[in-house]
Enzyme design. Structure first.
Site, PDB file in Angstrom:
ATOM      1  N   LYS A  12       0.848  -1.210   0.000  1.00 49.81           N
ATOM      2  CA  LYS A  12       0.000   0.000   0.000  1.00 49.81           C
ATOM      3  C   LYS A  12       0.875   1.250   0.000  1.00 49.81           C
ATOM      4  O   LYS A  12       2.017   1.221   0.438  1.00 49.81           O
ATOM      5  CB  LYS A  12      -0.945   0.032   1.217  1.00 49.81           C
ATOM      6  CG  LYS A  12      -0.296   0.263   2.584  1.00 49.81           C
ATOM      7  CD  LYS A  12      -0.440   1.695   3.059  1.00 49.81           C
ATOM      8  CE  LYS A  12       0.297   2.066   4.268  1.00 49.81           C
ATOM      9  NZ  LYS A  12       1.505   2.244   4.672  1.00 49.81           N
ATOM     10  N   ASP A 138      -2.278  -1.124  10.228  1.00 49.39           N
ATOM     11  CA  ASP A 138      -2.490  -1.155   8.769  1.00 49.39           C
ATOM     12  C   ASP A 138      -3.176  -2.444   8.304  1.00 49.39           C
ATOM     13  O   ASP A 138      -3.612  -2.538   7.150  1.00 49.39           O
ATOM     14  CB  ASP A 138      -1.141  -1.079   8.025  1.00 49.39           C
ATOM     15  CG  ASP A 138      -0.580   0.332   7.982  1.00 49.39           C
ATOM     16  OD1 ASP A 138      -1.355   1.282   8.207  1.00 49.39           O
ATOM     17  OD2 ASP A 138       0.619   0.475   7.735  1.00 49.39           O
TER      18      ASP A 138
HETATM   19  P1  ATP Z   1       4.574   0.070   7.730  1.00 53.33           P
HETATM   20  O1  ATP Z   1       4.420   0.827   6.438  1.00 53.33           O
HETATM   21  O2  ATP Z   1       3.357  -0.718   8.123  1.00 53.33           O
HETATM   22  O3  ATP Z   1       5.182   0.861   8.843  1.00 53.33           O
HETATM   23  P2  ATP Z   1       6.903  -1.080   6.571  1.00 53.33           P
HETATM   24  O4  ATP Z   1       6.474  -1.437   5.190  1.00 53.33           O
HETATM   25  O5  ATP Z   1       7.652   0.196   6.749  1.00 53.33           O
HETATM   26  O6  ATP Z   1       5.636  -1.095   7.481  1.00 53.33           O
HETATM   27  P3  ATP Z   1       7.763  -3.776   6.976  1.00 53.33           P
HETATM   28  O7  ATP Z   1       8.220  -4.162   5.598  1.00 53.33           O
HETATM   29  O8  ATP Z   1       6.488  -4.319   7.462  1.00 53.33           O
HETATM   30  O9  ATP Z   1       7.790  -2.202   7.162  1.00 53.33           O
HETATM   31  O10 ATP Z   1       8.971  -4.168   7.954  1.00 53.33           O
HETATM   32  C1  ATP Z   1       9.172  -3.564   9.227  1.00 53.33           C
HETATM   33  C2  ATP Z   1       9.899  -4.569  10.127  1.00 53.33           C
HETATM   34  O11 ATP Z   1       8.954  -5.603  10.453  1.00 53.33           O
HETATM   35  C3  ATP Z   1      11.059  -5.289   9.434  1.00 53.33           C
HETATM   36  O12 ATP Z   1      12.271  -4.681   9.747  1.00 53.33           O
HETATM   37  C4  ATP Z   1      10.966  -6.710   9.951  1.00 53.33           C
HETATM   38  O13 ATP Z   1      11.942  -6.956  10.949  1.00 53.33           O
HETATM   39  C5  ATP Z   1       9.599  -6.853  10.606  1.00 53.33           C
HETATM   40  N1  ATP Z   1       8.711  -7.867   9.978  1.00 53.33           N
HETATM   41  C6  ATP Z   1       7.900  -8.692  10.655  1.00 53.33           C
HETATM   42  N2  ATP Z   1       7.195  -9.469   9.821  1.00 53.33           N
HETATM   43  C7  ATP Z   1       7.543  -9.121   8.568  1.00 53.33           C
HETATM   44  C8  ATP Z   1       7.153  -9.573   7.271  1.00 53.33           C
HETATM   45  N3  ATP Z   1       6.241 -10.549   7.111  1.00 53.33           N
HETATM   46  N4  ATP Z   1       7.680  -8.961   6.210  1.00 53.33           N
HETATM   47  C9  ATP Z   1       8.584  -7.948   6.380  1.00 53.33           C
HETATM   48  N5  ATP Z   1       9.009  -7.517   7.567  1.00 53.33           N
HETATM   49  C10 ATP Z   1       8.511  -8.084   8.665  1.00 53.33           C
END
Ligand code: ATP
Length: 292
Positions: A12, A138
């Site tokens: 997203k 989210d």
């Molecule tokens: P948001 O936009 O919801 O803040 P994001 O996209 O910035 O999330 P994610 O890719 O979800 O961030 O990753 C954040 C942290 O979550 C990573 O550093 C990782 O350690 C942890 N994590 C836990 N589960 C997952 C997963 N299924 N995929 C990716 N990261 C994960």
């Protein structure tokens, strides 16, 4: 026979992010427009003979233990449905990690949707969104998918039809930059909200009308002031993607990914050329409709 299910888990973007104020509970009150896009992870669920939940992932560095949001989602699902867990989850990771694209949340959402189908529990979308809210703010949005105006911590959602035809979305993620969402919010100082309230109401309208000229003038992401200041390489990407002056370019969430909305693929590809030579991963995608 043991069953298998394969699902897409879409990323997203936040088309605008308004950080209103810090609440008593420590979270921030937000306003945002959220849209799922065609960039996705692929989740494979396999029923197993052995009890338990196991997670594997194509990308090294993603946690595989109970802190993985896909694992957490499975735990919540099995607890609430009184089913003995016996499942393996494989994540084919295409969405950049810690990039503000809800990669972990969308994996969790796909696991809830998938387990509901695999075990024929017939929970409604609303039930699954309720379950998802206990995993992350989210998660309810990505369970539904499409386009929503979000408030509260991002869990109060009003869904709308996404623009038609879909817009082309460029995602540009600087390599080697990971932004902690917590850090970005902690370093943001909320300011005057009045003008933002007015323009925020118009952002959704301009976006749904595909009026990119109007959207460009209205849209803002409060966290850009924090992340772009600390990471000039993100600012550079934003400037280069803007250079063709054809799209609406903005950081998504707390960054470091930058997205551009374009009326068509040609103008998107022209803008992407301006990123040549920068250490950046680029995806040319489009907006998508809801899951269900
Ligand atoms: P948001 O936009 O919801 O803040 P994001 O996209 O910035 O999330 P994610 O890719 O979800 O961030 O990753 C954040 C942290 O979550 C990573 O550093 C990782 O350690 C942890 N994590 C836990 N589960 C997952 C997963 N299924 N995929 C990716 N990261 C994960």
């Amino acid at each position: 026979m043991k069953k298998t299910l394969i699902l897409q888990a879409p990323a997203k973007i936040n088309i605008g992010l308004w950080v209103k104020f810090k609440r008593q509970d420590g979270f921030h009150e937000l306003g945002s427009i959220m849209q799922t896009i065609s960039l996705h992870d692929i989740i494979t669920l396999n029923e197993t003979a052995e009890p338990g939940i196991t997670v594997s992932c194509s990308r090294p560095g993603v946690p595989l233990d109970s802190t993985n949001l896909a694992h957490r989602a499975a735990t919540v699902f099995f607890d609430q449905t009184n089913i003995h867990p016996a499942i393996s989850i494989h994540i084919e990771k295409k969405i950049p990690v810690a990039a503000g694209l809800a990669g972990g949340s969308t994996d969790a959402a796909a696991v809830l949707i998938g387990l509901n189908r695999l075990f024929d529990k017939r929970l409604t979308v609303a039930d699954l969104m309720h379950m998802g809210a206990t995993i992350g703010s989210d998660v309810p949005f990505v369970i539904h998918g499409g386009l929503a105006a979000a408030e509260g911590r991002g869990e109060k959602l009003a869904f709308h039809e996404p623009p038609r035809p879909p817009l082309t979305v460029v995602i540009a993620v600087p390599t080697g930059v990971a932004v902690s969402t917590k850090w970005a919010y902690e370093n943001y100082l909320p300011g005057n909200n009045e003008a933002k309230e007015r323009s925020f109401n118009q952002i959704l309208e301009a976006y749904r009308d595909r009026n990119l000229d109007a959207l460009k003038k209205l849209v803002f992401n409060d966290l850009e002031s924090v992340t772009l200041h600390r990471y000039p390489e993100v600012l550079r990407i934003k400037e280069r993607l803007c250079a063709s002056d054809e799209g609406v370019v903005m950081m998504s969430g707390s960054g470091p990914s930058v997205f551009g909305l374009f009326a068509d693929k040609r103008s998107a590809v022209r803008a992407v050329k301006n990123l040549d030579g920068l250490p950046v991963d680029v995806f040319v995608e489009h907006t998508v409709k809801k899951h269900f």
